[in-house]
Design a protein around this motif. Structure first.
Motif, PDB file in Angstrom:
ATOM      1  N   ARG A 176       6.331  -3.403   3.420  1.00 25.93           N
ATOM      2  CA  ARG A 176       7.709  -3.117   3.849  1.00 25.93           C
ATOM      3  C   ARG A 176       8.798  -3.885   3.111  1.00 25.93           C
ATOM      4  NH1 ARG A 176       6.865  -5.084   9.823  1.00 25.93           N
ATOM      5  NH2 ARG A 176       4.828  -4.215   9.308  1.00 25.93           N
ATOM      6  N   TYR A 177       8.434  -5.020   2.503  1.00 26.73           N
ATOM      7  CA  TYR A 177       9.450  -5.809   1.803  1.00 26.73           C
ATOM      8  C   TYR A 177       9.755  -5.237   0.417  1.00 26.73           C
ATOM      9  CZ  TYR A 177       8.126  -8.758   5.643  1.00 26.73           C
ATOM     10  OH  TYR A 177       7.851  -9.212   6.911  1.00 26.73           O
ATOM     11  N   GLU A 178       8.931  -4.286  -0.021  1.00 29.58           N
ATOM     12  CA  GLU A 178       9.146  -3.665  -1.329  1.00 29.58           C
ATOM     13  C   GLU A 178       9.584  -2.208  -1.220  1.00 29.58           C
ATOM     14  OE1 GLU A 178       6.334  -4.743  -4.530  1.00 29.58           O
ATOM     15  OE2 GLU A 178       5.270  -5.843  -2.998  1.00 29.58           O
ATOM     16  N   THR A 179       9.152  -1.519  -0.163  1.00 26.49           N
ATOM     17  CA  THR A 179       9.573  -0.132   0.045  1.00 26.49           C
ATOM     18  C   THR A 179       9.451   0.219   1.525  1.00 26.49           C
ATOM     19  OG1 THR A 179       9.257   2.196  -0.604  1.00 26.49           O
ATOM     20  CG2 THR A 179       7.276   0.880  -0.405  1.00 26.49           C
ATOM     21  N   ASN A 180      10.228   1.224   1.951  1.00 25.81           N
ATOM     22  CA  ASN A 180      10.074   1.699   3.339  1.00 25.81           C
ATOM     23  C   ASN A 180       9.288   3.007   3.381  1.00 25.81           C
ATOM     24  OD1 ASN A 180      11.956   3.390   2.232  1.00 25.81           O
ATOM     25  ND2 ASN A 180      13.639   2.811   3.599  1.00 25.81           N
ATOM     26  N   LEU A 181       8.837   3.477   2.226  1.00 25.25           N
ATOM     27  CA  LEU A 181       8.141   4.768   2.152  1.00 25.25           C
ATOM     28  C   LEU A 181       6.655   4.543   1.870  1.00 25.25           C
ATOM     29  CD1 LEU A 181       8.845   7.849   2.115  1.00 25.25           C
ATOM     30  CD2 LEU A 181       9.035   7.657  -0.366  1.00 25.25           C
ATOM     31  N   LEU A 182       5.811   4.831   2.862  1.00 23.67           N
ATOM     32  CA  LEU A 182       4.350   4.708   2.757  1.00 23.67           C
ATOM     33  C   LEU A 182       3.872   3.259   2.659  1.00 23.67           C
ATOM     34  CD1 LEU A 182       3.515   7.617   0.253  1.00 23.67           C
ATOM     35  CD2 LEU A 182       3.884   7.733   2.718  1.00 23.67           C
ATOM     36  N   ASN A 183       3.810   2.603   3.808  1.00 24.39           N
ATOM     37  CA  ASN A 183       3.361   1.208   3.860  1.00 24.39           C
ATOM     38  C   ASN A 183       1.855   1.076   4.131  1.00 24.39           C
ATOM     39  OD1 ASN A 183       6.373   0.788   5.644  1.00 24.39           O
ATOM     40  ND2 ASN A 183       6.061   0.082   3.569  1.00 24.39           N
ATOM     41  N   THR A 184       1.263   2.095   4.758  1.00 25.50           N
ATOM     42  CA  THR A 184      -0.149   1.951   5.145  1.00 25.50           C
ATOM     43  C   THR A 184      -1.049   2.955   4.415  1.00 25.50           C
ATOM     44  OG1 THR A 184      -0.011   3.526   6.972  1.00 25.50           O
ATOM     45  CG2 THR A 184       0.514   1.223   7.489  1.00 25.50           C
ATOM     46  N   VAL A 185      -2.328   2.650   4.453  1.00 26.54           N
ATOM     47  CA  VAL A 185      -3.324   3.521   3.828  1.00 26.54           C
ATOM     48  C   VAL A 185      -3.296   4.896   4.511  1.00 26.54           C
ATOM     49  CG1 VAL A 185      -5.802   3.811   3.416  1.00 26.54           C
ATOM     50  CG2 VAL A 185      -4.768   1.547   3.171  1.00 26.54           C
ATOM     51  N   GLY A 186      -3.212   4.896   5.839  1.00 25.52           N
ATOM     52  CA  GLY A 186      -3.206   6.162   6.578  1.00 25.52           C
ATOM     53  C   GLY A 186      -2.016   7.048   6.202  1.00 25.52           C
ATOM     54  N   GLU A 187      -0.843   6.437   6.029  1.00 26.56           N
ATOM     55  CA  GLU A 187       0.343   7.220   5.632  1.00 26.56           C
ATOM     56  C   GLU A 187       0.127   7.865   4.265  1.00 26.56           C
ATOM     57  OE1 GLU A 187       4.156   4.947   7.659  1.00 26.56           O
ATOM     58  OE2 GLU A 187       3.105   3.934   6.028  1.00 26.56           O
ATOM     59  N   CYS A 188      -0.481   7.125   3.363  1.00 29.21           N
ATOM     60  CA  CYS A 188      -0.743   7.685   2.022  1.00 29.21           C
ATOM     61  C   CYS A 188      -1.735   8.839   2.102  1.00 29.21           C
ATOM     62  CB  CYS A 188      -1.282   6.608   1.080  1.00 29.21           C
ATOM     63  SG  CYS A 188       0.024   5.543   0.477  1.00 29.21           S
ATOM     64  N   ILE A 189      -2.753   8.684   2.942  1.00 28.36           N
ATOM     65  CA  ILE A 189      -3.755   9.750   3.038  1.00 28.36           C
ATOM     66  C   ILE A 189      -3.117  11.031   3.589  1.00 28.36           C
ATOM     67  CG2 ILE A 189      -5.877  10.454   4.247  1.00 28.36           C
ATOM     68  CD1 ILE A 189      -6.882   7.586   3.787  1.00 28.36           C
ATOM     69  N   ARG A 190      -2.185  10.887   4.522  1.00 31.84           N
ATOM     70  CA  ARG A 190      -1.511  12.088   5.036  1.00 31.84           C
ATOM     71  C   ARG A 190      -0.708  12.781   3.931  1.00 31.84           C
ATOM     72  NH1 ARG A 190      -1.655   9.044   9.619  1.00 31.84           N
ATOM     73  NH2 ARG A 190       0.407   8.095   9.417  1.00 31.84           N
ATOM     74  N   VAL A 191      -0.095  12.006   3.059  1.00 33.56           N
ATOM     75  CA  VAL A 191       0.651  12.601   1.933  1.00 33.56           C
ATOM     76  C   VAL A 191      -0.320  13.269   0.947  1.00 33.56           C
ATOM     77  CG1 VAL A 191       1.994  11.979  -0.131  1.00 33.56           C
ATOM     78  CG2 VAL A 191       2.721  11.189   2.126  1.00 33.56           C
ATOM     79  N   ILE A 192      -1.457  12.641   0.730  1.00 34.83           N
ATOM     80  CA  ILE A 192      -2.467  13.230  -0.166  1.00 34.83           C
ATOM     81  C   ILE A 192      -2.948  14.570   0.411  1.00 34.83           C
ATOM     82  CG2 ILE A 192      -4.833  12.934  -1.041  1.00 34.83           C
ATOM     83  CD1 ILE A 192      -4.155   9.858  -1.182  1.00 34.83           C
ATOM     84  N   GLN A 193      -3.151  14.589   1.727  1.00 32.11           N
ATOM     85  CA  GLN A 193      -3.591  15.839   2.364  1.00 32.11           C
ATOM     86  C   GLN A 193      -2.501  16.909   2.248  1.00 32.11           C
ATOM     87  OE1 GLN A 193      -4.509  14.087   6.163  1.00 32.11           O
ATOM     88  NE2 GLN A 193      -6.704  13.944   5.726  1.00 32.11           N
ATOM     89  N   ALA A 194      -1.241  16.480   2.423  1.00 30.00           N
ATOM     90  CA  ALA A 194      -0.130  17.446   2.326  1.00 30.00           C
ATOM     91  C   ALA A 194      -0.014  17.999   0.907  1.00 30.00           C
ATOM     92  CB  ALA A 194       1.175  16.764   2.734  1.00 30.00           C
ATOM     93  N   ALA A 195      -0.297  17.160  -0.085  1.00 25.59           N
ATOM     94  CA  ALA A 195      -0.197  17.619  -1.481  1.00 25.59           C
ATOM     95  C   ALA A 195      -1.309  18.622  -1.790  1.00 25.59           C
ATOM     96  CB  ALA A 195      -0.261  16.425  -2.435  1.00 25.59           C
ATOM     97  N   GLY A 196      -2.467  18.450  -1.160  1.00 24.75           N
ATOM     98  CA  GLY A 196      -3.545  19.438  -1.288  1.00 24.75           C
ATOM     99  C   GLY A 196      -4.080  19.601  -2.711  1.00 24.75           C
ATOM    100  N   VAL A 197      -4.148  18.514  -3.465  1.00 21.77           N
ATOM    101  CA  VAL A 197      -4.674  18.587  -4.827  1.00 21.77           C
ATOM    102  C   VAL A 197      -5.959  17.761  -4.891  1.00 21.77           C
ATOM    103  CG1 VAL A 197      -2.455  18.986  -5.948  1.00 21.77           C
ATOM    104  CG2 VAL A 197      -3.194  16.636  -5.510  1.00 21.77           C
ATOM    105  N   SER A 198      -6.812  18.071  -5.878  1.00 21.29           N
ATOM    106  CA  SER A 198      -8.143  17.441  -5.863  1.00 21.29           C
ATOM    107  C   SER A 198      -8.215  16.146  -6.658  1.00 21.29           C
ATOM    108  CB  SER A 198      -9.167  18.431  -6.412  1.00 21.29           C
ATOM    109  OG  SER A 198      -8.803  18.765  -7.746  1.00 21.29           O
ATOM    110  N   ASN A 199      -7.179  15.819  -7.435  1.00 16.74           N
ATOM    111  CA  ASN A 199      -7.262  14.631  -8.300  1.00 16.74           C
ATOM    112  C   ASN A 199      -6.258  13.547  -7.894  1.00 16.74           C
ATOM    113  OD1 ASN A 199      -5.203  16.392  -9.136  1.00 16.74           O
ATOM    114  ND2 ASN A 199      -5.228  15.633 -11.233  1.00 16.74           N
ATOM    115  N   LEU A 200      -5.999  13.448  -6.594  1.00 12.89           N
ATOM    116  CA  LEU A 200      -5.093  12.426  -6.058  1.00 12.89           C
ATOM    117  C   LEU A 200      -5.827  11.638  -4.969  1.00 12.89           C
ATOM    118  CD1 LEU A 200      -2.247  11.168  -5.719  1.00 12.89           C
ATOM    119  CD2 LEU A 200      -1.687  13.092  -4.208  1.00 12.89           C
ATOM    120  N   PHE A 201      -5.893  10.322  -5.144  1.00  8.24           N
ATOM    121  CA  PHE A 201      -6.646   9.455  -4.221  1.00  8.24           C
ATOM    122  C   PHE A 201      -5.759   8.302  -3.765  1.00  8.24           C
ATOM    123  CE2 PHE A 201      -9.633  11.710  -6.853  1.00  8.24           C
ATOM    124  CZ  PHE A 201     -10.634  12.087  -5.972  1.00  8.24           C
TER     125      PHE A 201
END
Ligand code: LER
Ligand code: MN
Length: 273
Positions: A156-181
């Protein structure tokens, strides 16, 4: 798992970069300390003599595991979620040029601070929309070149967008591409996750890369994180990729690099696998 050390090709204001600038000296130091490879932080591939980079990698029998892209945000302020469309377009072009270099080096591309922030005239919802769209475009470009992207939760001290692993995984799922981890970083997890071990277990097969630093961002072993448990949890997910050290130069750069290699080698076993 392979061990890498993150270095910067040029001077940077990013503090967790123990080795900066002198590429030859730093590649040599990293390999001598017992790492398998380097992770390279590059503001702009256009500023790099790519032929010279490849020659240095050959000379020291080194490879590049991933390219860090956050300097473009830190030094130039470009991001996927900037309210100015022309700046968002520049971020996209910059990451594509990082993908070109990554294809040449057999490396992954890290999407960290280049994602930007929300605020001012940009809502969180809008920022996430722009981010997903940019990730889809970069991932499409990267897929054609055999490159994987990894999205990093940042504290949170560097960004307010995507602080946790779970938040990133939800974005990866929303993107729906196979080469994003996802790229968990133990320093950020220590600040943001309820439980580091559970976060790693839950991320499972989404993990595509891993950053290691201790609680204070010193080399692993200099703080209070339990790397034995952390790396066991990582192994248990089936992850057999890279653990890359990204740390501040304390107590001094050389000690930090040597400590990180020796400590992690001991935990991972002495085999370079
Ligand atoms: C980059 O890998 C990172 O961990 C961030 O802290 C960038 O500022
Ligand atoms: Mn990191």
């Amino acid at each position: 798992m392979r061990l890498a050390m993150s270095i910067s090709a040029t001077p940077t204001r990013f503090a967790a970069m123990a080795l900066q600038s002198n590429l030859e000296e730093n590649i040599s130091k990293v390999m001598q300390a017992g790492f398998d490879a380097v992770e390279l932080s590059i503001r702009d591939p256009a500023l790099i003599d790519q032929g010279n980079l490849e020659a240095l990698l050959d000379r020291y029998n080194a490879s590049v595991t991933a390219i860090g892209t956050g300097q473009a945000y830190l030094e130039e302020g470009i991001s996927f979620t900037h309210e100015d469309a022309s700046i968002r377009a520049r971020a996209l072009e910059r990451v594509k040029s990082q993908v070109d270099l990554a294809a040449r080096l057999g490396a992954k591309v890290i999407i960290g601070l280049i994602r930007g922030k929300y605020g001012g005239g940009v809502s969180e919802k809008k920022a996430l929309e722009w981010l997903v769209e940019s990730l889809q475009r970069c991932a499409g470009y990267a897929k054609d070149r055999g490159v994987e992207l990894v999205l990093e939760p940042i504290n949170r001290y560097e960004t307010n967008l995507l602080n946790t692993v779970g938040e990133c995984i939800r974005v990866i799922q929303a993107a729906g591409v196979s080469n994003l981890f996802v790229l968990p970083d133990t320093f950020h997890m220590n600040i943001e996750e309820r439980n580091i071990i559970t976060a790693i277990k839950d991320a499972g097969r989404y993990i595509g890369y891993f950053h290691a630093a201790d609680s204070n961002r010193w080399a692993p072993g200099f703080g209070h994180l339990d790397f034995l448990k952390i790396l066991q949890a990582l192994r248990d997910t089936g992850y057999a990729g890279v653990v890359a050290v990204e740390i501040i130069p304390r107590p001094d750069p050389d000690t930090a690099v040597r400590q990180a290699a020796a400590f992690l080698r001991e935990i991972l076993g002495s085999r370079k696998d």
